[in-house]
Design a protein around this motif. Structure first.
Motif, PDB file in Angstrom:
ATOM      1  N   LEU A 114       0.817  -1.206   0.000  1.00  0.00           N
ATOM      2  CA  LEU A 114       0.000   0.000   0.000  1.00  0.00           C
ATOM      3  C   LEU A 114       0.853   1.261   0.000  1.00  0.00           C
ATOM      4  N   VAL A 115       2.000   1.208   0.671  1.00  0.00           N
ATOM      5  CA  VAL A 115       2.909   2.355   0.646  1.00  0.00           C
ATOM      6  C   VAL A 115       3.411   2.590  -0.776  1.00  0.00           C
ATOM      7  N   VAL A 116       3.744   1.510  -1.478  1.00  0.00           N
ATOM      8  CA  VAL A 116       4.205   1.642  -2.867  1.00  0.00           C
ATOM      9  C   VAL A 116       3.079   2.179  -3.749  1.00  0.00           C
ATOM     10  N   LEU A 117       1.851   1.719  -3.530  1.00  0.00           N
ATOM     11  CA  LEU A 117       0.729   2.165  -4.344  1.00  0.00           C
ATOM     12  C   LEU A 117       0.492   3.674  -4.226  1.00  0.00           C
ATOM     13  N   GLU A 118       0.951   4.264  -3.124  1.00  0.00           N
ATOM     14  CA  GLU A 118       0.790   5.703  -2.955  1.00  0.00           C
ATOM     15  C   GLU A 118       1.496   6.496  -4.047  1.00  0.00           C
ATOM     16  N   SER A 119       2.527   5.904  -4.645  1.00  0.00           N
ATOM     17  CA  SER A 119       3.300   6.631  -5.654  1.00  0.00           C
ATOM     18  C   SER A 119       2.739   6.458  -7.068  1.00  0.00           C
ATOM     19  N   LEU A 120       1.646   5.698  -7.205  1.00  0.00           N
ATOM     20  CA  LEU A 120       0.996   5.550  -8.506  1.00  0.00           C
ATOM     21  C   LEU A 120      -0.010   6.677  -8.724  1.00  0.00           C
TER      22      LEU A 120
END
Length: 294
Positions: A114-120
């Motif tokens: 979810l942290v990575v998805l924040e950058s999409l």
């Protein structure tokens, strides 16, 4: 379709809608607001013209989540300190009987992903969630987002590459994570820095989310020495009338620390090669309010 039937249909699909909205937004309250808005749209729709209620409801929820995500980006930019998703109680129960499907759903709701998805971008995130987490075909995603199938495939490829490049590699064995969490807690409370250091990977990272509402590091801590000394120091100060309980959050074991019976801190560890690789600490009271205390 009668009102009672419409309610039954919506409640049948509510877990999926909540799953989509939460993975899109990373906040339980925002996800619940989106699902409630989807219900209002559903209750006022010409339901007799809807051939596939699940697809229709997912489409509404996804579009509402994209709109909400765009609205909240400014709020996150002004956030004090590191931002983490709101811890989310996960229990797939009997709704996901297939082990492989359960693993995919679990990974897609982990704090790390979810942290990575924040950058999409919002559209990339929507495509990734619908495709990777829920297995929707490209044609259906294209209809949901009102985009061509070719555009959706391009978005999916870009989002997948982005996530794969940035997603940390962890072991998902919940028993091992639970055991290491118990040892991590014991060493911290006992002030056993040497014992704690033995559990930590040399390049371990600690991310604390307080939103400026509680004490937590305003920067990510790195290295076993810094993380170990911080944990021993914090535990030494203690939490008034503290009690502890384990629960499943974001598809993994987590420790909920209560102060006088109220949620104070969530601690979750990510593990690889028998060592703690990542420590997530959530202390923002707004993000703990929905957690069960019994």
């Amino acid at each position: 379709m009668t009102t009672d039937t419409a309610t039954e249909v919506f409640e049948e699909h509510r877990p999926v809608l909540m799953g989509v909205a939460y993975r899109m937004l990373g906040r339980v309250a925002d996800a619940e607001d989106v699902v409630q808005e989807a219900w209002l749209r559903w209750s006022g729709a010409d339901r007799d013209a809807v051939r596939e209620p699940r697809a229709y409801l997912v489409r509404i929820t996804t579009r509402l989540a994209i709109d909400r995500l765009r609205q909240t980006q400014t709020r996150k930019e002004a956030y004090v300190g590191p931002w983490l998703p709101e811890p989310y109680v996960t229990d797939f129960g009997d709704t996901v009987p297939d082990t492989a499907e359960r693993a995919v759903l679990a990974e897609s709701v982990s704090l790390a992903v979810l942290v990575v998805l924040e950058s999409l971008s919002p559209l990339e995130r929507a495509v990734f969630v619908l495709r990777e987490a829920f297995g929707y075909p490209f044609g259906e995603i294209a209809a949901t987002l009102d985009r061509s199938e070719a555009a959706v495939r391009q978005l999916a490829g870009r989002a997948r590459r982005h996530v794969e490049e940035r997603r940390p590699r962890y072991e998902a064995d919940p028993a091992q994570r639970r055991e290491l969490t118990e040892r991590f807690l014991a060493a911290s409370v006992e002030g056993d820095l040497e014992g704690l250091m033995a559990l930590l990977a040399p390049d371990v990272r600690l991310v604390g989310d307080s939103g400026g509402r509680a004490k937590a590091p305003l920067r990510v801590l790195e290295t076993a020495d810094k993380v170990g000394r911080f944990m021993v120091g914090v535990a030494g100060k203690g939490i008034p009338d503290a009690s502890f309980r384990f629960l499943e959050l974001n598809a993994g074991p987590a420790l909920l620390i209560l102060s006088a019976g109220k949620p104070d801190t969530v601690l979750q560890l990510e593990v690889a090669d028998g060592r703690v690789q990542h420590v997530y600490v959530v202390r923002n009271p707004d993000k703990l309010a929905s957690l069960p205390v019994h």
